[in-house]
Design a protein around this motif. Sequence first.
Motif, PDB file in Angstrom:
ATOM      1  N   ASN A 190       0.810  -1.209   0.000  1.00  0.00           N
ATOM      2  CA  ASN A 190       0.000   0.000   0.000  1.00  0.00           C
ATOM      3  C   ASN A 190       0.853   1.273   0.000  1.00  0.00           C
ATOM      4  O   ASN A 190       0.323   2.366  -0.089  1.00  0.00           O
ATOM      5  CB  ASN A 190      -0.921   0.013   1.225  1.00  0.00           C
ATOM      6  N   VAL A 191       2.147   1.129   0.137  1.00  0.00           N
ATOM      7  CA  VAL A 191       3.026   2.280   0.202  1.00  0.00           C
ATOM      8  C   VAL A 191       3.902   2.295  -1.043  1.00  0.00           C
ATOM      9  O   VAL A 191       4.727   1.406  -1.239  1.00  0.00           O
ATOM     10  CB  VAL A 191       3.892   2.240   1.472  1.00  0.00           C
ATOM     11  N   GLY A 192       3.715   3.306  -1.880  1.00  0.00           N
ATOM     12  CA  GLY A 192       4.512   3.418  -3.081  1.00  0.00           C
ATOM     13  C   GLY A 192       5.818   4.136  -2.813  1.00  0.00           C
ATOM     14  O   GLY A 192       6.064   4.629  -1.703  1.00  0.00           O
ATOM     15  N   PRO A 193       6.690   4.227  -3.809  1.00  0.00           N
ATOM     16  CA  PRO A 193       7.956   4.931  -3.641  1.00  0.00           C
ATOM     17  C   PRO A 193       7.716   6.426  -3.461  1.00  0.00           C
ATOM     18  O   PRO A 193       6.680   6.955  -3.853  1.00  0.00           O
ATOM     19  CB  PRO A 193       8.693   4.628  -4.949  1.00  0.00           C
ATOM     20  N   PRO A 194       8.660   7.151  -2.873  1.00  0.00           N
ATOM     21  CA  PRO A 194       8.487   8.589  -2.645  1.00  0.00           C
ATOM     22  C   PRO A 194       8.440   9.361  -3.952  1.00  0.00           C
ATOM     23  O   PRO A 194       8.989   8.933  -4.966  1.00  0.00           O
ATOM     24  CB  PRO A 194       9.716   8.962  -1.813  1.00  0.00           C
ATOM     25  N   ALA A 195       7.790  10.530  -3.916  1.00  0.00           N
ATOM     26  CA  ALA A 195       7.684  11.357  -5.112  1.00  0.00           C
ATOM     27  C   ALA A 195       9.054  11.845  -5.568  1.00  0.00           C
ATOM     28  O   ALA A 195       9.285  12.067  -6.758  1.00  0.00           O
ATOM     29  CB  ALA A 195       6.761  12.539  -4.862  1.00  0.00           C
ATOM     30  N   MET A 196       9.980  12.010  -4.627  1.00  0.00           N
ATOM     31  CA  MET A 196      11.326  12.462  -4.952  1.00  0.00           C
ATOM     32  C   MET A 196      12.325  11.689  -4.114  1.00  0.00           C
ATOM     33  O   MET A 196      12.167  11.577  -2.892  1.00  0.00           O
ATOM     34  CB  MET A 196      11.469  13.960  -4.669  1.00  0.00           C
ATOM     35  N   LEU A 197      13.321  11.107  -4.746  1.00  0.00           N
ATOM     36  CA  LEU A 197      14.377  10.397  -4.038  1.00  0.00           C
ATOM     37  C   LEU A 197      15.718  10.945  -4.500  1.00  0.00           C
ATOM     38  O   LEU A 197      15.952  11.098  -5.705  1.00  0.00           O
ATOM     39  CB  LEU A 197      14.303   8.895  -4.303  1.00  0.00           C
ATOM     40  N   THR A 198      16.598  11.239  -3.539  1.00  0.00           N
ATOM     41  CA  THR A 198      17.958  11.644  -3.864  1.00  0.00           C
ATOM     42  C   THR A 198      18.924  10.743  -3.112  1.00  0.00           C
ATOM     43  O   THR A 198      18.660  10.317  -1.991  1.00  0.00           O
ATOM     44  CB  THR A 198      18.229  13.111  -3.487  1.00  0.00           C
ATOM     45  N   ASP A 199      20.042  10.457  -3.745  1.00  0.00           N
ATOM     46  CA  ASP A 199      21.089   9.643  -3.129  1.00  0.00           C
ATOM     47  C   ASP A 199      22.421  10.229  -3.576  1.00  0.00           C
ATOM     48  O   ASP A 199      22.799  10.131  -4.743  1.00  0.00           O
ATOM     49  CB  ASP A 199      20.958   8.189  -3.565  1.00  0.00           C
ATOM     50  N   ASP A 200      23.126  10.867  -2.627  1.00  0.00           N
ATOM     51  CA  ASP A 200      24.418  11.459  -2.952  1.00  0.00           C
ATOM     52  C   ASP A 200      25.579  10.526  -2.619  1.00  0.00           C
ATOM     53  O   ASP A 200      26.737  10.922  -2.680  1.00  0.00           O
ATOM     54  CB  ASP A 200      24.599  12.808  -2.257  1.00  0.00           C
ATOM     55  N   PHE A 201      25.261   9.301  -2.253  1.00  0.00           N
ATOM     56  CA  PHE A 201      26.241   8.250  -1.972  1.00  0.00           C
ATOM     57  C   PHE A 201      27.173   8.600  -0.807  1.00  0.00           C
ATOM     58  O   PHE A 201      28.292   8.107  -0.733  1.00  0.00           O
ATOM     59  CB  PHE A 201      27.026   7.886  -3.241  1.00  0.00           C
ATOM     60  N   SER A 202      26.655   9.425   0.093  1.00  0.00           N
ATOM     61  CA  SER A 202      27.392   9.696   1.329  1.00  0.00           C
ATOM     62  C   SER A 202      27.133   8.605   2.360  1.00  0.00           C
ATOM     63  O   SER A 202      27.897   8.472   3.321  1.00  0.00           O
ATOM     64  CB  SER A 202      26.984  11.057   1.899  1.00  0.00           C
ATOM     65  N   GLN A 203      26.064   7.831   2.180  1.00  0.00           N
ATOM     66  CA  GLN A 203      25.758   6.683   3.034  1.00  0.00           C
ATOM     67  C   GLN A 203      25.759   5.428   2.178  1.00  0.00           C
ATOM     68  O   GLN A 203      25.306   5.443   1.032  1.00  0.00           O
ATOM     69  CB  GLN A 203      24.396   6.841   3.709  1.00  0.00           C
ATOM     70  N   GLN A 204      26.257   4.330   2.734  1.00  0.00           N
ATOM     71  CA  GLN A 204      26.389   3.101   1.966  1.00  0.00           C
ATOM     72  C   GLN A 204      25.074   2.318   1.979  1.00  0.00           C
ATOM     73  O   GLN A 204      24.770   1.625   2.943  1.00  0.00           O
ATOM     74  CB  GLN A 204      27.536   2.256   2.518  1.00  0.00           C
ATOM     75  N   LYS A 205      24.321   2.453   0.913  1.00  0.00           N
ATOM     76  CA  LYS A 205      23.041   1.771   0.760  1.00  0.00           C
ATOM     77  C   LYS A 205      23.106   0.675  -0.308  1.00  0.00           C
ATOM     78  O   LYS A 205      22.390  -0.319  -0.218  1.00  0.00           O
ATOM     79  CB  LYS A 205      21.951   2.781   0.387  1.00  0.00           C
ATOM     80  N   TRP A 206      23.922   0.867  -1.319  1.00  0.00           N
ATOM     81  CA  TRP A 206      24.024  -0.078  -2.434  1.00  0.00           C
ATOM     82  C   TRP A 206      25.027  -1.174  -2.098  1.00  0.00           C
ATOM     83  O   TRP A 206      25.870  -1.029  -1.219  1.00  0.00           O
ATOM     84  CB  TRP A 206      24.472   0.649  -3.697  1.00  0.00           C
ATOM     85  N   GLY A 207      24.952  -2.264  -2.827  1.00  0.00           N
ATOM     86  CA  GLY A 207      25.860  -3.376  -2.617  1.00  0.00           C
ATOM     87  C   GLY A 207      27.296  -3.018  -2.970  1.00  0.00           C
ATOM     88  O   GLY A 207      27.561  -2.207  -3.857  1.00  0.00           O
ATOM     89  N   THR A 208      28.236  -3.610  -2.246  1.00  0.00           N
ATOM     90  CA  THR A 208      29.660  -3.422  -2.510  1.00  0.00           C
ATOM     91  C   THR A 208      30.360  -4.771  -2.407  1.00  0.00           C
ATOM     92  O   THR A 208      29.814  -5.727  -1.849  1.00  0.00           O
ATOM     93  CB  THR A 208      30.304  -2.447  -1.505  1.00  0.00           C
ATOM     94  N   GLY A 209      31.578  -4.852  -2.907  1.00  0.00           N
ATOM     95  CA  GLY A 209      32.356  -6.075  -2.743  1.00  0.00           C
ATOM     96  C   GLY A 209      33.302  -6.313  -3.897  1.00  0.00           C
ATOM     97  O   GLY A 209      33.309  -5.591  -4.888  1.00  0.00           O
ATOM     98  N   THR A 210      34.107  -7.343  -3.736  1.00  0.00           N
ATOM     99  CA  THR A 210      35.085  -7.743  -4.743  1.00  0.00           C
ATOM    100  C   THR A 210      34.850  -9.203  -5.103  1.00  0.00           C
ATOM    101  O   THR A 210      34.582 -10.025  -4.219  1.00  0.00           O
ATOM    102  CB  THR A 210      36.519  -7.573  -4.209  1.00  0.00           C
ATOM    103  N   SER A 211      34.924  -9.513  -6.370  1.00  0.00           N
ATOM    104  CA  SER A 211      34.781 -10.895  -6.817  1.00  0.00           C
ATOM    105  C   SER A 211      35.698 -11.122  -8.004  1.00  0.00           C
ATOM    106  O   SER A 211      36.433 -10.216  -8.427  1.00  0.00           O
ATOM    107  CB  SER A 211      33.329 -11.196  -7.214  1.00  0.00           C
ATOM    108  N   GLN A 212      35.646 -12.308  -8.572  1.00  0.00           N
ATOM    109  CA  GLN A 212      36.451 -12.620  -9.751  1.00  0.00           C
ATOM    110  C   GLN A 212      36.019 -11.813 -10.961  1.00  0.00           C
ATOM    111  O   GLN A 212      36.717 -11.780 -11.978  1.00  0.00           O
ATOM    112  CB  GLN A 212      36.328 -14.115 -10.070  1.00  0.00           C
TER     113      GLN A 212
END
Length: 233
Positions: free
Chosen positions: A45-67
């Motif tokens: 019942n809750v949709g995404p916000p009308a406006m979203l900003t992400d300046d990448f100052s906080q780690q929200k996305w996946g990170t890591g090292t692989s082959q």
Amino acid sequence: MIIALASMGSNSNTANTNTRNLNRNANISANTNANVNANTNANANVGPPAMLTDDFSQQKWGTGTSQFGRIWYTDGEYHMVSKERTFVVMYAPSNEYSTENATVRVKARSVTGSAPGSGFGLMVHCLQSRSGQLEDYALLIYPGAEPAYEIIMHKAGNQATLVEKTESDAIKSGSEPNALEVRIKGNQLAFYANGRLLKAITDRESFRRGRVGFYTSDVFEVAFDDLEIERTP
């Protein structure tokens, strides 16, 4: 050739599938908790916000090292690098990053000023099919000596070129950031670079419930910053 769904962050799913793209050995990273069947929402019942900003100052996305490559945060930017003759994709961490009926903007730059062999850029309508295969659209740029762009699509894990690599003076060369933008209304997608229209296409696959994502290829480091998603009623 094989597409490997590489586990670059915790709780990512790993799978293999065949691809007809004989030019690229493609290694794809889905994000944390990103079995991105974007129809599932923690609260329907809750949709995404009308406006979203992400300046990448906080780690929200996946990170890591692989082959297959490396993805990390540094100095308030989101950095990605693949291995030679491969490409890596990262999808957004939640449905708040939905791109349906939205204008999506991000700054993208080559850290070294070199253009990855198969480009890098902004993805929209990103999701994984029920069988775990990639489905999305992407605006890729080549900020080399002859700047160019390309528009691609993944469907059932296979990559197809919708707009061939095209030279454009709208793309800034070298390490200078490019402002990439996709304006989406219904099934219409218009792709922009630095405020200039590059190409408009029709979403004939109805991928519109997906999320934003990033793409890079080859061994040259790229960085993303100042993501904005503005939704229209």
